[in-house]
Motif scaffolding. Sequence first.
Motif, PDB file in Angstrom:
ATOM      1  N   LEU A 191       1.610   2.180 -17.233  1.00 15.09           N
ATOM      2  CA  LEU A 191       2.397   0.528 -17.562  1.00 15.09           C
ATOM      3  C   LEU A 191       0.594   0.110 -16.722  1.00 15.09           C
ATOM      4  CD1 LEU A 191       5.390   0.371 -16.081  1.00 15.09           C
ATOM      5  CD2 LEU A 191       4.687   0.422 -18.289  1.00 15.09           C
ATOM      6  N   ASP A 192       0.829  -1.640 -16.646  1.00 14.07           N
ATOM      7  CA  ASP A 192       0.122  -1.898 -16.321  1.00 14.07           C
ATOM      8  C   ASP A 192       0.086  -1.657 -14.352  1.00 14.07           C
ATOM      9  OD1 ASP A 192      -2.226  -3.125 -17.255  1.00 14.07           O
ATOM     10  OD2 ASP A 192      -1.284  -4.776 -18.128  1.00 14.07           O
ATOM     11  N   VAL A 193      -0.671  -1.672 -13.567  1.00 10.35           N
ATOM     12  CA  VAL A 193      -1.078  -1.933 -12.603  1.00 10.35           C
ATOM     13  C   VAL A 193       0.473  -2.793 -11.518  1.00 10.35           C
ATOM     14  CG1 VAL A 193      -2.518  -0.864 -10.626  1.00 10.35           C
ATOM     15  CG2 VAL A 193      -3.097  -2.747 -11.377  1.00 10.35           C
ATOM     16  N   THR A 194       0.154  -3.869 -11.981  1.00 12.29           N
ATOM     17  CA  THR A 194       1.057  -5.026 -11.585  1.00 12.29           C
ATOM     18  C   THR A 194       2.236  -4.573 -11.681  1.00 12.29           C
ATOM     19  OG1 THR A 194       0.548  -6.232 -13.293  1.00 12.29           O
ATOM     20  CG2 THR A 194      -0.410  -6.956 -10.711  1.00 12.29           C
ATOM     21  N   ILE A 195       2.748  -4.277 -13.134  1.00 12.97           N
ATOM     22  CA  ILE A 195       4.068  -3.532 -13.527  1.00 12.97           C
ATOM     23  C   ILE A 195       4.700  -2.441 -12.635  1.00 12.97           C
ATOM     24  CG2 ILE A 195       5.741  -3.764 -15.321  1.00 12.97           C
ATOM     25  CD1 ILE A 195       4.338  -5.734 -14.918  1.00 12.97           C
ATOM     26  N   GLN A 196       3.118  -1.293 -12.337  1.00 13.32           N
ATOM     27  CA  GLN A 196       3.613  -0.695 -12.445  1.00 13.32           C
ATOM     28  C   GLN A 196       4.260  -0.159 -10.286  1.00 13.32           C
ATOM     29  OE1 GLN A 196       0.766   3.182 -12.073  1.00 13.32           O
ATOM     30  NE2 GLN A 196       0.383   2.710  -9.965  1.00 13.32           N
ATOM     31  N   ALA A 197       3.369  -1.064  -9.728  1.00 14.26           N
ATOM     32  CA  ALA A 197       3.812  -1.500  -8.541  1.00 14.26           C
ATOM     33  C   ALA A 197       5.775  -2.284  -8.084  1.00 14.26           C
ATOM     34  CB  ALA A 197       3.189  -3.215  -8.095  1.00 14.26           C
ATOM     35  N   GLN A 198       5.849  -2.742  -9.622  1.00 16.09           N
ATOM     36  CA  GLN A 198       7.420  -2.849  -9.505  1.00 16.09           C
ATOM     37  C   GLN A 198       8.337  -2.381  -9.516  1.00 16.09           C
ATOM     38  OE1 GLN A 198       7.297  -6.233 -12.306  1.00 16.09           O
ATOM     39  NE2 GLN A 198       5.747  -7.655 -11.444  1.00 16.09           N
ATOM     40  N   ASP A 201       8.887   0.021  -6.687  1.00 12.49           N
ATOM     41  CA  ASP A 201      10.428  -0.901  -6.324  1.00 12.49           C
ATOM     42  C   ASP A 201      10.816  -0.589  -6.529  1.00 12.49           C
ATOM     43  OD1 ASP A 201       8.137  -1.844  -4.391  1.00 12.49           O
ATOM     44  OD2 ASP A 201       8.312  -3.679  -3.982  1.00 12.49           O
ATOM     45  N   GLY A 222      -2.045   8.043  -5.779  1.00 10.13           N
ATOM     46  CA  GLY A 222      -2.306   6.613  -4.749  1.00 10.13           C
ATOM     47  C   GLY A 222      -0.100   6.254  -4.728  1.00 10.13           C
ATOM     48  N   ILE A 223       0.415   6.822  -6.480  1.00 10.54           N
ATOM     49  CA  ILE A 223       1.669   6.192  -6.085  1.00 10.54           C
ATOM     50  C   ILE A 223       2.853   7.396  -4.900  1.00 10.54           C
ATOM     51  CG2 ILE A 223       1.179   5.524  -8.175  1.00 10.54           C
ATOM     52  CD1 ILE A 223       3.359   7.339  -9.528  1.00 10.54           C
ATOM     53  N   GLY A 226       4.622   5.490  -1.233  1.00  9.04           N
ATOM     54  CA  GLY A 226       4.918   4.704  -1.388  1.00  9.04           C
ATOM     55  C   GLY A 226       6.840   5.144  -1.590  1.00  9.04           C
TER      56      GLY A 226
ATOM     57  N   ALA B 274      -1.016  -4.203  -5.559  1.00  8.45           N
ATOM     58  CA  ALA B 274      -0.904  -3.481  -6.363  1.00  8.45           C
ATOM     59  C   ALA B 274      -1.876  -2.275  -6.686  1.00  8.45           C
ATOM     60  CB  ALA B 274      -0.950  -4.637  -7.908  1.00  8.45           C
ATOM     61  N   PRO B 276      -2.040   1.372  -5.181  1.00  5.93           N
ATOM     62  CA  PRO B 276      -1.099   1.649  -4.235  1.00  5.93           C
ATOM     63  C   PRO B 276      -1.656   2.344  -3.611  1.00  5.93           C
ATOM     64  CG  PRO B 276      -1.014   3.243  -6.990  1.00  5.93           C
ATOM     65  CD  PRO B 276      -1.489   1.519  -6.665  1.00  5.93           C
ATOM     66  N   PRO B 278      -3.269   5.285  -1.031  1.00  4.79           N
ATOM     67  CA  PRO B 278      -2.611   6.763  -0.790  1.00  4.79           C
ATOM     68  C   PRO B 278      -1.828   7.177   0.150  1.00  4.79           C
ATOM     69  CG  PRO B 278      -4.665   6.739  -1.457  1.00  4.79           C
ATOM     70  CD  PRO B 278      -3.987   5.517  -1.784  1.00  4.79           C
ATOM     71  N   ARG B 283      -0.171   2.503   4.254  1.00  7.01           N
ATOM     72  CA  ARG B 283      -0.022   1.989   3.621  1.00  7.01           C
ATOM     73  C   ARG B 283       0.378   0.618   3.877  1.00  7.01           C
ATOM     74  NH1 ARG B 283       4.539   5.447   2.640  1.00  7.01           N
ATOM     75  NH2 ARG B 283       5.939   3.703   2.740  1.00  7.01           N
ATOM     76  N   PRO B 290       3.744  -7.093  -6.151  1.00  9.38           N
ATOM     77  CA  PRO B 290       3.996  -8.373  -6.326  1.00  9.38           C
ATOM     78  C   PRO B 290       4.578  -9.298  -7.356  1.00  9.38           C
ATOM     79  CG  PRO B 290       1.571  -7.298  -8.057  1.00  9.38           C
ATOM     80  CD  PRO B 290       2.791  -6.458  -6.945  1.00  9.38           C
TER      81      PRO B 290
END
Lengths: 339, 342
Positions: A191-198, A201, A222-223, A226, B274, B276, B278, B283, B290
């Motif tokens: 997925l794209d980064v912005t979608i990844q963040a969603q 979440d 990185g992920i 979170g 967006a 992430p 690490p 953080r 977004p």
Amino acid sequence: MANAQPTPILEVRDLCVEFDTMAGLVQGLRGVSFSVLPGETMALVGESGSGKSVTAQAIMGLIGLPGRISSGDILWKGQSLLTREGQKAAGKLRGKSVSMVFQDPMTSLNPLMTIGAHLVEVLRRHMGLSKDKAFARGVDLLDAVGITEPKRRMGQYPHEFSGGMRQRVMIALAIACEPELLIADEPTTALDVTIQAQVLDLLADLQKSMGLSIVLITHDLGIVAGLCEKVAVMYAGSIVEAGAAETVFAHAEHPYTQGLIRSTPRLDDRRARLVSIDGAPPSLLHPPKGCAFQSRCPVASRQCDEKPARQATPEGGTVTCWTPSVAAWAEPVDRQAEV
Amino acid sequence: MTDQSNRFATDHPVAPEMPILSVRGLGVTFDGERERPFGPPKKIQALENITFDLARGKTLGLVGESGSGKSTLGRAILRRLPISDGRVIFDGKDISNVKGEALRRLTRDIQLIFQDPYTSLNPRMKVLELIAEPLLVHGIVSSIEEARDQVGELMRLVNLPLDALDRFPHGFSGGQRQRIGIARALALKPRLIIADEPVSALDVSVRAQVVNLMQDLQQELGLTYVFIAHDLSVVRHISHDIAILHRGHMVEMADRDAIYEAPEHPYTKVLLSAVPEPDPALRRNGDCAPEAHRPPELNLAGPGCRYRDCCDKSGGHCQREAPPFARHGGGHWAACWHVSTD
């Protein structure tokens, strides 16, 4: 690790998986142990070929020929899933109490079935709902994962969904039977980064609202931070370091973990050069006798020809290394500063 | 050109004041679906009014999500796609209309590195054949065997073992395959390399190896890169300038530190937030997703800013008129009504 604590929902004990290939016996997993408590999120981090997906497949009972679980045990709430009775129970567990989100949302949905049909199938099979009830529940689920106009979307086919939306559908399918454990195998890699963040979440929200346990499998440190409380770092089929996410990031003990953290690019990093771990992981066809990381380790010594034992760290984690907590990597040379 | 280390260096005088690549008002349109049978196809504007310069020996990072037109821009520069508006000027010559033999010669100067090292190498060709193929196609060598020395030299450049020459690509890891892809791109001594997400398919630890290799090659051979990426995490390390694409428009362009430390366009800020983080200690608290951001749809109807439906600052002006891609002090360009112009 597990004593004096509540019964872990999932416990993997010294799991070994072998693949009998034409080239020889490939040791996919070489003694993996970890446990997940109810409501806990754990990340399995590693490079491709480190065995993280094989671990997930073993838990889900998806290891097919030529692979087989050669030793070790997988326990669900204290009950083995690998004994004869356990296997029967496991069939009912999997897909219901334990479910999985796969990496590629583009290929994991049946292109000839509507999104609704996917959801209704799962709900009828595992929850025994009637057609109408299953449909209504499917609409609620799509709504829960943040898909707008869920009723209309139920009648659409996967190709009418974007990548992020398909991954949401996959998550809706995975949580349809109110599982207790969700295994997410690289859920955001495609997925794209912005979608990844969603999507991350969304997983975090579901974890909170449903009290889910999550095992997140990823190659991207990185992920992890979170979402996950615990981290286990895998290398060449075994876990080299495990512990609470905060402590692993703050004081990585194993040279491989240190290298992984340093090679993850960071936004606040003005250096022109990234740190890399040179070389490639060893072949699991003929794994090295000693420490698997020694050929790439900057602080390897003769001692590393023998297999290091797992030991506890002062921060409450575990590490498998002869010389843990040594700063293994030199500060990278900054070309910008040199000029 | 007897000096070994410079065998693949560009043998052209360096003129720092003249950019090696200038793109002026570039537009690319695709034919979409037909509204009725045999009717005219709908036009999809994949790129509109793209303008930038790229200096010799520098790297431009092109960042955008799927559908933003970043790969289309790369392909348009390579002349693999018909250009509908504007010009592409390479090394002082307008290449937007060259064809035939001239276009063929152009491919020697501009080469491409592909995203997926698993599918971009023919599994039935040995490494020697793979790397020698461009040399053969352009008539530089007359047989594969004749190219062995040159290929060996290329292998040395990309740090591959020489004994790999007679092996097939399936025996290599992702990072090694991407090195093969880079060696293949270098074979014709190009001056400009378009790298289309060269590290997106690789593991994080291997990404660093490939990015560092590309930087070394740039120093050694004086290469110019257009480095396409879908997020802002790796590009900072390799790029000198970074341009952000959104729905076929360039929304911001600045030198790399300015993009990260003083982003102006709201979309750039979304992209930055967006990525992430690490380190749990660093953080950001909760605001990382977004929420309001939607994936780009092509052909957003009407005039006005193309980002207006995703933007929380969107006002009346944004609905009526598209903001120009204007300079905001120094080398910082942005297309937004909400940033102050000089």
